[in-house]
Design an enzyme around this catalytic site. Sequence first.
Site, short mmCIF file in Angstrom:
data_model
loop_
_atom_site.label_atom_id
_atom_site.label_comp_id
_atom_site.label_asym_id
_atom_site.label_seq_id
_atom_site.Cartn_x
_atom_site.Cartn_y
_atom_site.Cartn_z
N ASP A 1 0.82 -1.20 0.00
CA ASP A 1 0.00 0.00 0.00
C ASP A 1 0.86 1.26 0.00
OD1 ASP A 1 0.61 0.77 2.73
OD2 ASP A 1 -0.82 -0.73 3.42
N MET B 1 -4.38 8.95 11.49
CA MET B 1 -5.26 9.23 10.35
C MET B 1 -6.32 10.28 10.70
SD MET B 1 -5.79 5.30 9.03
CE MET B 1 -6.30 4.72 10.67
N LYS C 1 -3.64 2.13 -0.60
CA LYS C 1 -4.51 2.68 0.44
C LYS C 1 -3.88 3.90 1.10
CE LYS C 1 -6.43 -0.16 3.28
NZ LYS C 1 -6.57 -1.24 4.27
#
Length: 502
Positions: free
Chosen positions: A36, A172, A58
């Site tokens: 990713d 995040m 991702k």
Amino acid sequence: MKQGKVWLVGAGPGDIGLFTLKGMEVLSQAEVVVYDSLVGQGVLAKIPSSARLINVGKRADKHTMPQEQINQVLLEEAQKGYRVVRLKGGDPFLFGRGGEELELLTANGIPYEVVPGVTSSIAVPAYNGIPVTHRDFCSSVHIITGHRRAGKEYDIDFQALVNTKGTLVFLMGIAALNDICQGLLNAGMDPEMPAAVLQKGTTSDQKRVVATVATLKEEVERQGIETPAIIVVGKVCRLSEEFGWYERLPLADWKVLVTRPKGRSSRTADELRRKGAEVLELPSIRTVALEDQSALYQALDEISEYQWLVFTSPTGAEIFFEEMFSMKKDIRCLSSLKVAAIGQGTAKVLEQRGILADLIPEIYDGDSLGEALAQTLHGGEKILIPRASKGNANLVRILEEHGARVDDVPTYDTIYDKNPLIDVAAEITRGGIDCVVFTSASTVKGFVESTGLSDYSNVTAACIGKQTKAAADSYGMKTYMASKATIDDLTTLVEQIKTNKE
């Protein structure tokens, strides 16, 4: 058909030095790698060239492939009998959806292993001088996902988090920074509570913004921040200025590209990392032994007729001894010869075979080797040079001008490589590479062949010797040359270049 297997491997937060030994071992044997966008370039550069690559990309809300499809890919590749490595940034079980990926494998009887990774929630604060626990400030640390699904409210009990009086780490969560800070304030957190946003920790783009919960959003907008980044809230944030060790290293915030032959370990890269640089190791060349070694075999059959055996690279020495042993000959057949090596790296290969070089030039290049060897000649000596197909022509010319008879025997070809995972040209164009280190003229050409730029004037090149510098000069690079052709002097040169630019 052989049984396939899946390994979930945590790639860590970015610094290749934080990639685990087990992760490296598993990755080196991978047949398929599903990776990713949060995997660091240093780790990507370690993926074996034989592995088939599947990019699932991702990052935040931008997905190259939906999670359900990723799960299916892992299943299908394992069912085909492959060794599949699912390479994930950080740790696969910490908001990495590793558990989801194992569900389908478990249901279908696919064997798997999990290789934990160093998580950014601990490592990034550490690289910024923030201990997530400290008995003078807190007794707990809490890791929370700051990611919120589109159109959904946060399912976070901010009141409970405030009541813990511990360090809070939000992963995040940059897009929702204001909501997070406001949620904490609404739950009664002291507006003066120290808080920080840590950008791209453990890499050359590391940046730290420290403020309070009440002012963090405003300070981030003023100073600017790029993702990925994490949010840390707690009294420990006030220690960052005092404990911030990483930025004090001489090459911190510098990204250095080290070109080298494929498969050859790089002490240069190790030394640069020790000084704080983010090092991207990209083999720009690889060496391939010639299938037809008949010229070398003939020379070995007549080896007693030579007075000197000259090696111009570690690869040349390694191939020479491999072919010699394949002919059922050992080093006793070299007893009447003197041996010359172009530099310490080549001399080390000889030492590993029980041979001490009789001659090593002060400057490690072909011209200097020729001049130094020529001073020992009386005329008529026969010299064997097993080396690359396209070697330095001056070496042979210098020796022949001093009366030597030279057999210049090609034993391997140099092939220029390009890494399919890392767009070096784009990195150079956007200014993402601060310096490129070259250890030979061939690595300069390999770098140019692999990048294909029309203009190299923005490339800062640290060169080990004059021939390497001349090659970089020919492409218009900003060149610097080490005072001596050693790894220590080369890494010192990089440090000097950075100091001068500052």
